[in-house]
Design an enzyme around this catalytic site. Structure first.
Site, PDB file in Angstrom:
ATOM      1  N   HIS A  54    -114.182 -22.060  74.115  1.00 35.95           N
ATOM      2  CA  HIS A  54    -112.754 -22.104  74.232  1.00 35.95           C
ATOM      3  C   HIS A  54    -112.537 -21.134  75.509  1.00 35.95           C
ATOM      4  O   HIS A  54    -111.771 -21.369  76.273  1.00 35.95           O
ATOM      5  CB  HIS A  54    -112.130 -21.431  73.128  1.00 35.95           C
ATOM      6  CG  HIS A  54    -110.527 -21.324  73.276  1.00 35.95           C
ATOM      7  ND1 HIS A  54    -109.956 -19.945  73.291  1.00 35.95           N
ATOM      8  CD2 HIS A  54    -109.526 -22.066  73.535  1.00 35.95           C
ATOM      9  CE1 HIS A  54    -108.688 -20.122  73.474  1.00 35.95           C
ATOM     10  NE2 HIS A  54    -108.166 -21.486  73.466  1.00 35.95           N
ATOM     11  N   GLU A  57    -113.224 -22.957  78.546  1.00 38.90           N
ATOM     12  CA  GLU A  57    -112.120 -23.938  78.683  1.00 38.90           C
ATOM     13  C   GLU A  57    -110.759 -23.355  79.566  1.00 38.90           C
ATOM     14  O   GLU A  57    -110.609 -23.828  80.681  1.00 38.90           O
ATOM     15  CB  GLU A  57    -111.505 -24.593  77.443  1.00 38.90           C
ATOM     16  CG  GLU A  57    -110.279 -25.165  77.766  1.00 38.90           C
ATOM     17  CD  GLU A  57    -109.422 -25.249  76.558  1.00 38.90           C
ATOM     18  OE1 GLU A  57    -108.125 -24.973  76.869  1.00 38.90           O
ATOM     19  OE2 GLU A  57    -109.765 -25.325  75.250  1.00 38.90           O
ATOM     20  N   HIS A  58    -110.599 -22.071  79.554  1.00 36.50           N
ATOM     21  CA  HIS A  58    -109.558 -21.181  80.427  1.00 36.50           C
ATOM     22  C   HIS A  58    -110.056 -21.086  81.685  1.00 36.50           C
ATOM     23  O   HIS A  58    -109.618 -21.267  82.578  1.00 36.50           O
ATOM     24  CB  HIS A  58    -109.507 -20.088  79.539  1.00 36.50           C
ATOM     25  CG  HIS A  58    -108.197 -19.918  78.505  1.00 36.50           C
ATOM     26  ND1 HIS A  58    -107.331 -19.418  78.391  1.00 36.50           N
ATOM     27  CD2 HIS A  58    -108.262 -20.572  77.224  1.00 36.50           C
ATOM     28  CE1 HIS A  58    -106.661 -19.525  77.289  1.00 36.50           C
ATOM     29  NE2 HIS A  58    -107.217 -20.505  76.434  1.00 36.50           N
ATOM     30  N   GLU A 134    -103.706 -15.226  72.340  1.00 38.09           N
ATOM     31  CA  GLU A 134    -103.321 -16.397  71.919  1.00 38.09           C
ATOM     32  C   GLU A 134    -103.889 -16.379  70.382  1.00 38.09           C
ATOM     33  O   GLU A 134    -103.200 -17.136  69.503  1.00 38.09           O
ATOM     34  CB  GLU A 134    -104.486 -17.611  72.449  1.00 38.09           C
ATOM     35  CG  GLU A 134    -104.176 -18.888  72.002  1.00 38.09           C
ATOM     36  CD  GLU A 134    -105.156 -19.892  72.919  1.00 38.09           C
ATOM     37  OE1 GLU A 134    -105.497 -20.841  72.472  1.00 38.09           O
ATOM     38  OE2 GLU A 134    -105.722 -19.588  73.835  1.00 38.09           O
TER      39      GLU A 134
END
Length: 428
Positions: A54, A57-58, A134
């Site tokens: 993740h 991905e950013h 997040e």
């Protein structure tokens, strides 16, 4: 380079590097959806890299040797397109939707981002802060958090039971070098699939992808595509248990259920029918009993999640804390009833219709068609036609559904709760 026709309008090419390209031509549209899918997700991370997929991905939208972060977003937005990404436990997807004439631009931008990102140390620190926010935001959404708690209850310390995003304890110390090594180790040509659907020509898409890949780290020597994911013998669901996370919320969030089926299990079609009968819509048993007749919950539904070698089934309800015990009792009554007595022929017919309708209606745009291509190739290893899938659903019998109901709901169940409670409020 090998190219084959899979169905009418659907073609598949395997480049010498092992990278796959699958497209579906839909001449009646004026748009195109493109996805770059990587067969790597959070279950592929070591504990010290929990959340790396993740995190990466950013970072892949933060800049390459050719483009800055602003360039990546501005070039797509300048033609009215949109781009985004998401990470799951078994794969990661980077996608864009544009006008058909702008597909060459989308290919060039997305391939560049996925193949040749720099991962600047300053960007790593910036995104670390974004991801920690997040994670904190997710904890403020108890209706989402309860599903993660339930997955941990079912899968324990196996990676399938962990948060995709990672935790503050794993994200905070993760270094740029660790993320970069994960990137270069796992984002290889055999693990990558380019999928596109819309008003396009397959041969042209292949040329565009090859041009975008030229000279990049993914422009590698001969290799075979990665095989579909194999079973992990470590996946074990433990004894049924209860987990309660205390939150000072206005609602109680509950999931009751247990282990389910893997996505290669042929009984998944029967499970799909059962899920719709039990809690898949406004006519379902759970909705009628808990919301329509008693007004005890605004949201109540059942669901099934499937991975390569494991799955889970659950019933979710959100209700006032004072009504949680009553709602749980009603859910248990419905699960007992379907496990012991099964469903009726009328419910079988309605459940089949819901499965078929949802599938076909879900293919009305290029994005869903692109996703169908990618998931079929990446997760199943073949592409079932719409007619073949509808035939499989039609072939489901009431005995098959009842057998699945008895197996999955006939024993003890696990419970996850997020709300203003303690463990003693829900004895085993």
């Amino acid at each position: 380079m090998r190219t084959a026709s899979l169905q009418e309008g659907v073609h598949r090419t395997v480049l010498p590097s092992g990278l796959r390209i699958v497209t579906e031509a839909i001449p009646t549209t004026r748009s195109a959806s493109l996805g770059i899918w990587v067969g790597i997700g959070s279950r592929d991370e070591r504990p010290s890299l929990h959340g790396a997929s993740h995190f990466l991905e950013h970072l892949l939208f933060k800049g390459t040797h050719k483009r800055s972060a602003l360039d990546i977003s501005a070039e797509i937005e300048a033609v009215g397109g949109e781009t985004n990404a998401f990470t799951t436990k078994e794969y990661t997807c980077y996608y864009a939707r544009v006008l058909d004439a702008d597909l060459p631009l989308a290919v060039d931008v997305l391939v560049d981002a996925v193949a040749d990102s720099i991962l600047e140390p300053a960007d790593v620190e910036t995104e670390r802060g974004v991801i920690l926010e997040e994670i904190a935001m997710h904890e403020d959404e108890p209706g989402d958090e309860v599903h993660d708690v339930f997955a941990e209850v079912i899968f324990g310390d196996h990676p399938l039971g962990r948060l995709i995003s990672g935790t503050p304890e794993s994200i905070t110390p993760m270094t740029r070098d660790q993320i970069n090594r994960f990137y270069r180790k796992h984002y290889t040509a055999p693990e990558i699939l380019v999928a596109a659907a819309g008003n396009l020509d397959h041969a042209t898409v292949v040329k565009l992808v090859r041009k975008a890949l030229a000279g990049s780290p993914l422009d590698t020597g001969p290799a075979a595509p990665a095989a579909t994911r194999r079973s992990d013998r470590r996946v074990r669901s433990g004894k049924p248990r209860t987990a309660v996370v205390h939150r000072d919320t206005e609602q109680a969030h509950i999931v009751l259920g247990g282990p389910g089926l893997g996505r290669h299990d042929d009984r998944r079609f029967a499970l799909g029918v059962l899920n719709n009968v039990l809690g898949g819509g406004m006519s379902s048993r759970l909705f009628q009993e808990i919301r329509e007749k008693r007004g005890l919950a605004y949201s109540v539904y059942s669901y099934a999640s499937q991975h390569a070698d494991a799955g889970l089934v659950g019933v979710y309800a959100g209700c006032a804390p004072a009504k949680a015990a009553e709602v749980l009792d009603l859910i248990r009554v419905e699960l007992d009833r379907v496990a012991e007595k099964g469903i009726t022929l009328e419910e079988l017919s309605r459940g089949k219709g819901m499965v078929k309708g949802a599938y076909v209606l879900g293919l009305e745009d290029t994005g869903s068609r692109m996703s169908r291509l990618a998931k079929s190739e990446l997760l199943h290893g073949d592409l079932m036609t719409v007619d073949e899938l509808l035939t499989r659903v039609d072939a489901v019998t009431v005995d098959e559904v009842n057998a699945i109901a008895a197996e999955l709901f006939g024993g003890e169940r696990s419970l996850a709760v997020v709300g203003p409670f303690g463990e003693d409020d829900f004895p085993a």
